[in-house]
Design a protein around this motif. Structure first.
Motif, PDB file in Angstrom:
ATOM      1  N   LYS A   4       3.912   1.554  -1.249  1.00 30.51           N
ATOM      2  CA  LYS A   4       4.521   1.721  -2.569  1.00 30.51           C
ATOM      3  C   LYS A   4       3.505   2.227  -3.594  1.00 30.51           C
ATOM      4  O   LYS A   4       3.828   3.075  -4.438  1.00 30.51           O
ATOM      5  CB  LYS A   4       5.133   0.398  -3.030  1.00 30.51           C
ATOM      6  CG  LYS A   4       6.364  -0.015  -2.229  1.00 30.51           C
ATOM      7  CD  LYS A   4       6.937  -1.326  -2.752  1.00 30.51           C
ATOM      8  CE  LYS A   4       8.217  -1.688  -2.018  1.00 30.51           C
ATOM      9  NZ  LYS A   4       8.802  -2.962  -2.510  1.00 30.51           N
ATOM     10  N   ALA A   5       2.296   1.700  -3.516  1.00 29.15           N
ATOM     11  CA  ALA A   5       1.268   2.132  -4.463  1.00 29.15           C
ATOM     12  C   ALA A   5       0.931   3.606  -4.271  1.00 29.15           C
ATOM     13  O   ALA A   5       0.782   4.353  -5.248  1.00 29.15           O
ATOM     14  CB  ALA A   5       0.021   1.268  -4.290  1.00 29.15           C
ATOM     15  N   ARG A   6       0.825   4.032  -3.032  1.00 29.37           N
ATOM     16  CA  ARG A   6       0.507   5.434  -2.765  1.00 29.37           C
ATOM     17  C   ARG A   6       1.654   6.345  -3.182  1.00 29.37           C
ATOM     18  O   ARG A   6       1.425   7.428  -3.757  1.00 29.37           O
ATOM     19  CB  ARG A   6       0.206   5.612  -1.272  1.00 29.37           C
ATOM     20  CG  ARG A   6      -0.148   7.039  -0.865  1.00 29.37           C
ATOM     21  CD  ARG A   6      -1.329   7.563  -1.643  1.00 29.37           C
ATOM     22  NE  ARG A   6      -1.678   8.938  -1.247  1.00 29.37           N
ATOM     23  CZ  ARG A   6      -2.273   9.795  -2.041  1.00 29.37           C
ATOM     24  NH1 ARG A   6      -2.620   9.441  -3.280  1.00 29.37           N
ATOM     25  NH2 ARG A   6      -2.547  11.013  -1.616  1.00 29.37           N
ATOM     26  N   ASP A  60       0.843  -1.208   0.000  1.00 27.05           N
ATOM     27  CA  ASP A  60       0.000   0.000   0.000  1.00 27.05           C
ATOM     28  C   ASP A  60       0.874   1.252   0.000  1.00 27.05           C
ATOM     29  O   ASP A  60       0.560   2.241  -0.685  1.00 27.05           O
ATOM     30  CB  ASP A  60      -0.900   0.006   1.241  1.00 27.05           C
ATOM     31  CG  ASP A  60      -1.919  -1.124   1.234  1.00 27.05           C
ATOM     32  OD1 ASP A  60      -2.322  -1.545   0.139  1.00 27.05           O
ATOM     33  OD2 ASP A  60      -2.298  -1.587   2.331  1.00 27.05           O
ATOM     34  N   TYR A  86       7.595   3.929 -10.294  1.00 27.87           N
ATOM     35  CA  TYR A  86       6.636   2.831 -10.190  1.00 27.87           C
ATOM     36  C   TYR A  86       7.117   1.848  -9.123  1.00 27.87           C
ATOM     37  O   TYR A  86       8.288   1.855  -8.722  1.00 27.87           O
ATOM     38  CB  TYR A  86       6.421   2.152 -11.539  1.00 27.87           C
ATOM     39  CG  TYR A  86       7.685   1.778 -12.291  1.00 27.87           C
ATOM     40  CD1 TYR A  86       8.290   0.535 -12.108  1.00 27.87           C
ATOM     41  CD2 TYR A  86       8.258   2.671 -13.202  1.00 27.87           C
ATOM     42  CE1 TYR A  86       9.436   0.186 -12.798  1.00 27.87           C
ATOM     43  CE2 TYR A  86       9.411   2.336 -13.897  1.00 27.87           C
ATOM     44  CZ  TYR A  86       9.993   1.089 -13.687  1.00 27.87           C
ATOM     45  OH  TYR A  86      11.135   0.754 -14.365  1.00 27.87           O
ATOM     46  N   THR A  87       6.213   1.004  -8.671  1.00 25.76           N
ATOM     47  CA  THR A  87       6.479   0.231  -7.446  1.00 25.76           C
ATOM     48  C   THR A  87       7.742  -0.625  -7.527  1.00 25.76           C
ATOM     49  O   THR A  87       8.436  -0.800  -6.526  1.00 25.76           O
ATOM     50  CB  THR A  87       5.278  -0.668  -7.105  1.00 25.76           C
ATOM     51  OG1 THR A  87       4.976  -1.505  -8.227  1.00 25.76           O
ATOM     52  CG2 THR A  87       4.052   0.181  -6.782  1.00 25.76           C
ATOM     53  N   ALA A 104       3.751   5.761  -5.560  1.00 25.57           N
ATOM     54  CA  ALA A 104       3.744   5.809  -7.021  1.00 25.57           C
ATOM     55  C   ALA A 104       2.673   6.761  -7.542  1.00 25.57           C
ATOM     56  O   ALA A 104       2.851   7.385  -8.594  1.00 25.57           O
ATOM     57  CB  ALA A 104       3.521   4.405  -7.583  1.00 25.57           C
ATOM     58  N   GLU A 105       1.565   6.881  -6.820  1.00 25.50           N
ATOM     59  CA  GLU A 105       0.536   7.840  -7.213  1.00 25.50           C
ATOM     60  C   GLU A 105       1.046   9.270  -7.082  1.00 25.50           C
ATOM     61  O   GLU A 105       0.766  10.127  -7.934  1.00 25.50           O
ATOM     62  CB  GLU A 105      -0.708   7.664  -6.337  1.00 25.50           C
ATOM     63  CG  GLU A 105      -1.478   6.380  -6.583  1.00 25.50           C
ATOM     64  CD  GLU A 105      -2.652   6.244  -5.628  1.00 25.50           C
ATOM     65  OE1 GLU A 105      -2.885   7.190  -4.839  1.00 25.50           O
ATOM     66  OE2 GLU A 105      -3.329   5.199  -5.661  1.00 25.50           O
ATOM     67  N   LEU A 106       1.794   9.521  -6.033  1.00 27.51           N
ATOM     68  CA  LEU A 106       2.301  10.873  -5.793  1.00 27.51           C
ATOM     69  C   LEU A 106       3.544  11.173  -6.617  1.00 27.51           C
ATOM     70  O   LEU A 106       3.804  12.330  -6.971  1.00 27.51           O
ATOM     71  CB  LEU A 106       2.605  11.049  -4.304  1.00 27.51           C
ATOM     72  CG  LEU A 106       1.407  10.890  -3.354  1.00 27.51           C
ATOM     73  CD1 LEU A 106       1.875  10.906  -1.902  1.00 27.51           C
ATOM     74  CD2 LEU A 106       0.400  12.012  -3.591  1.00 27.51           C
ATOM     75  N   LYS A 107       4.311  10.140  -6.916  1.00 25.44           N
ATOM     76  CA  LYS A 107       5.538  10.283  -7.712  1.00 25.44           C
ATOM     77  C   LYS A 107       5.498   9.261  -8.848  1.00 25.44           C
ATOM     78  O   LYS A 107       6.124   8.194  -8.777  1.00 25.44           O
ATOM     79  CB  LYS A 107       6.779  10.042  -6.835  1.00 25.44           C
ATOM     80  CG  LYS A 107       6.958  11.012  -5.683  1.00 25.44           C
ATOM     81  CD  LYS A 107       7.588  12.316  -6.162  1.00 25.44           C
ATOM     82  CE  LYS A 107       7.968  13.214  -5.006  1.00 25.44           C
ATOM     83  NZ  LYS A 107       8.613  14.475  -5.456  1.00 25.44           N
ATOM     84  N   PRO A 108       4.728   9.529  -9.906  1.00 25.52           N
ATOM     85  CA  PRO A 108       4.502   8.520 -10.964  1.00 25.52           C
ATOM     86  C   PRO A 108       5.778   7.984 -11.602  1.00 25.52           C
ATOM     87  O   PRO A 108       5.782   6.868 -12.125  1.00 25.52           O
ATOM     88  CB  PRO A 108       3.657   9.284 -11.986  1.00 25.52           C
ATOM     89  CG  PRO A 108       2.990  10.369 -11.195  1.00 25.52           C
ATOM     90  CD  PRO A 108       3.983  10.766 -10.142  1.00 25.52           C
TER      91      PRO A 108
END
Length: 310
Positions: A33-35, A31, A44-45, A37-41
């Motif tokens: 890592k996914a979040r 969770d 990626y994870t 990645a959303e904030l810093k595209p």
């Protein structure tokens, strides 16, 4: 649901998210890592690695492992600090393995079938039985590796740095050309057929032993089980920590004897040196993980890779 606000810093101490990173209190490392990645595209994870602050006397902190919870397993609280490292562009393990094994399967036969391209001005005689047997063994070995990549191996990590693709391919493809050049040379003098056949038959037994070891290792971590390290048991694992490497090396020693070439021997030595490093690291990790304390199993006394020497 309660929330958790974490501070994420670079390894130099710079704040990467000035407003922090907000997660549910029961969030997992995935969770996180996914979040992120959303904030810093860009990250990626698969490119992410998070670590805890280093303990006193340590240079680096513990890396967060997938499948674990931030609060329950790592004791993180509101305001806790994590350090982020960009692992760089990644590529799947299976993809790397495919290309590093596909290369030797294609490169070696070229020297056998098209000698006029590689041996200028030298008339190529009929291929000896030893050269044909060597090609058959080489091809079987790399076909086996490709099939294991897709149907046997279970990788503990999904990806590796993309640079490894070029490094590994250079190693495997380059050595394939090096070994094939000398074994298929028009001036190659083959050893006695009986000796070569006996050595390659023994090498085949080593390949089946290697396959059996890989099946045992794959069964230690069924897909989707989430199981961590387990002490391998059964077959050669009762004596050796990395018998898959043992069988692999013995197979190439037999190949070197069968072909009677320095090139094959050099390939064997370089590969054995690399496998010895991997085996030693795995042996240390297993001893550290299974130390017999607090109810944990104790790792049994075993050879690392090549009894009775190592």
């Amino acid at each position: 649901m309660a929330t958790l606000k974490l501070q994420v810093k670079s390894r130099s101490g710079r704040d990467l998210l000035p407003d922090g990173l907000l997660l549910p209190s029961d969030a997992t490392v995935e969770d996180l890592k996914a979040r992120f990645a959303e904030l810093k595209p860009r990250y990626y994870t698969a490119r992410q690695r998070f670590t805890l602050p280093p303990r006193e006397g340590s240079r680096s902190g513990e890396a967060l492992a997938d499948g674990k919870r931030l609060v329950a397993d790592y004791g993180l609280a509101d305001g806790s600090v994590l350090f982020f490292k960009d692992l760089g562009p990644q590529i799947g393990y299976a993809t790397v393995f495919f290309w590093e094994y596909f290369g030797p399967l294609m490169v070696y036969p070229l020297f056998y079938m098209l000698p006029q391209i590689f041996y200028f001005g030298i008339k190529a005689p009929e291929k000896s039985l030893v050269q044909s047997l060597a090609l058959a063994y080489w091809s079987f070995h790399y076909v086996k590796r490709l099939l294991e990549t897709f149907f046997v191996h279970k990788f503990s990590k999904a990806t590796m740095p993309i640079f490894n693709l070029f490094k590994n391919c250079a190693y495997y493809w380059g050595f394939a050309a090096f070994v094939a050049y000398f074994i298929n040379h028009p001036l190659y003098t083959a050893p006695p057929v009986k000796r070569a056949a006996a050595a390659l038959a023994t090498a085949m037994l080593c390949q089946f032993a290697n396959f059996r070891c890989h099946v045992i290792l794959a069964n230690l971590r069924p897909a989707g089980s989430g199981r961590g390290y387990v002490i391998p048991r059964g077959f050669l694992f009762n004596l050796i920590t990395c018998p898959n490497y043992t069988a692999e090396i013995l197979g190439w020693i037999c190949f070197s004897i069968a072909t009677q070439t320095a090139a094959a021997a050099i390939f064997t030595l370089v590969g054995a040196a690399q496998m010895a490093q991997w085996a030693a690291a795995k042996h240390r990790r297993l001893i550290k993980t299974f130390d017999g304390r607090e109810g944990r199993d104790k790792y049994p006394r075993r050879w690392v890779m090549l009894p009775p020497f190592f």
